[in-house]
Design a protein around this motif. Sequence first.
Motif, PDB file in Angstrom:
ATOM      1  N   TRP A  10       0.836  -1.192   0.000  1.00  0.00           N
ATOM      2  CA  TRP A  10       0.000   0.000   0.000  1.00  0.00           C
ATOM      3  C   TRP A  10       0.877   1.251   0.000  1.00  0.00           C
ATOM      4  CZ3 TRP A  10      -0.445   4.074   3.387  1.00  0.00           C
ATOM      5  CH2 TRP A  10      -1.530   4.933   3.181  1.00  0.00           C
ATOM      6  N   GLY A  11       1.912   1.265   0.828  1.00  0.00           N
ATOM      7  CA  GLY A  11       2.808   2.409   0.888  1.00  0.00           C
ATOM      8  C   GLY A  11       3.503   2.670  -0.438  1.00  0.00           C
ATOM      9  N   LYS A  12       3.922   1.603  -1.101  1.00  0.00           N
ATOM     10  CA  LYS A  12       4.568   1.765  -2.413  1.00  0.00           C
ATOM     11  C   LYS A  12       3.588   2.309  -3.445  1.00  0.00           C
ATOM     12  CE  LYS A  12       8.239  -1.570  -1.764  1.00  0.00           C
ATOM     13  NZ  LYS A  12       8.877  -2.798  -2.216  1.00  0.00           N
ATOM     14  N   ALA A  15       3.175   6.018  -2.687  1.00  0.00           N
ATOM     15  CA  ALA A  15       4.372   6.766  -3.085  1.00  0.00           C
ATOM     16  C   ALA A  15       4.449   6.933  -4.598  1.00  0.00           C
ATOM     17  CB  ALA A  15       5.620   6.075  -2.552  1.00  0.00           C
ATOM     18  N   SER A  16       4.003   5.925  -5.328  1.00  0.00           N
ATOM     19  CA  SER A  16       4.085   6.012  -6.791  1.00  0.00           C
ATOM     20  C   SER A  16       3.112   7.040  -7.362  1.00  0.00           C
ATOM     21  CB  SER A  16       3.827   4.636  -7.418  1.00  0.00           C
ATOM     22  OG  SER A  16       2.470   4.268  -7.261  1.00  0.00           O
ATOM     23  N   THR A  17       2.067   7.380  -6.616  1.00  0.00           N
ATOM     24  CA  THR A  17       1.105   8.375  -7.100  1.00  0.00           C
ATOM     25  C   THR A  17       1.429   9.777  -6.620  1.00  0.00           C
ATOM     26  OG1 THR A  17      -0.403   8.009  -5.236  1.00  0.00           O
ATOM     27  CG2 THR A  17      -0.744   6.652  -7.198  1.00  0.00           C
TER      28      THR A  17
END
Length: 58
Positions: A10-12, A15-17
């Motif tokens: 979820w964190g990744k 971060a990607s958005t």
Amino acid sequence: MKPSPEAVAWGKRQASTSPHWSDAKWSKIEAIFGVKLLAQDQTGQQPQEDAEPLRDAA
């Protein structure tokens, strides 16, 4: 305690958005707050010698 694999994923995704800040924007933030933001080293940890002054500043 480590985060669950679902939490890491979820964190990744979050971060990607997120928008990427340019070096110029980081420089403006440093000037506004009067602090130097440190990049993380290869292990993903910030240098420890700079942690003390920031803690004492609060």
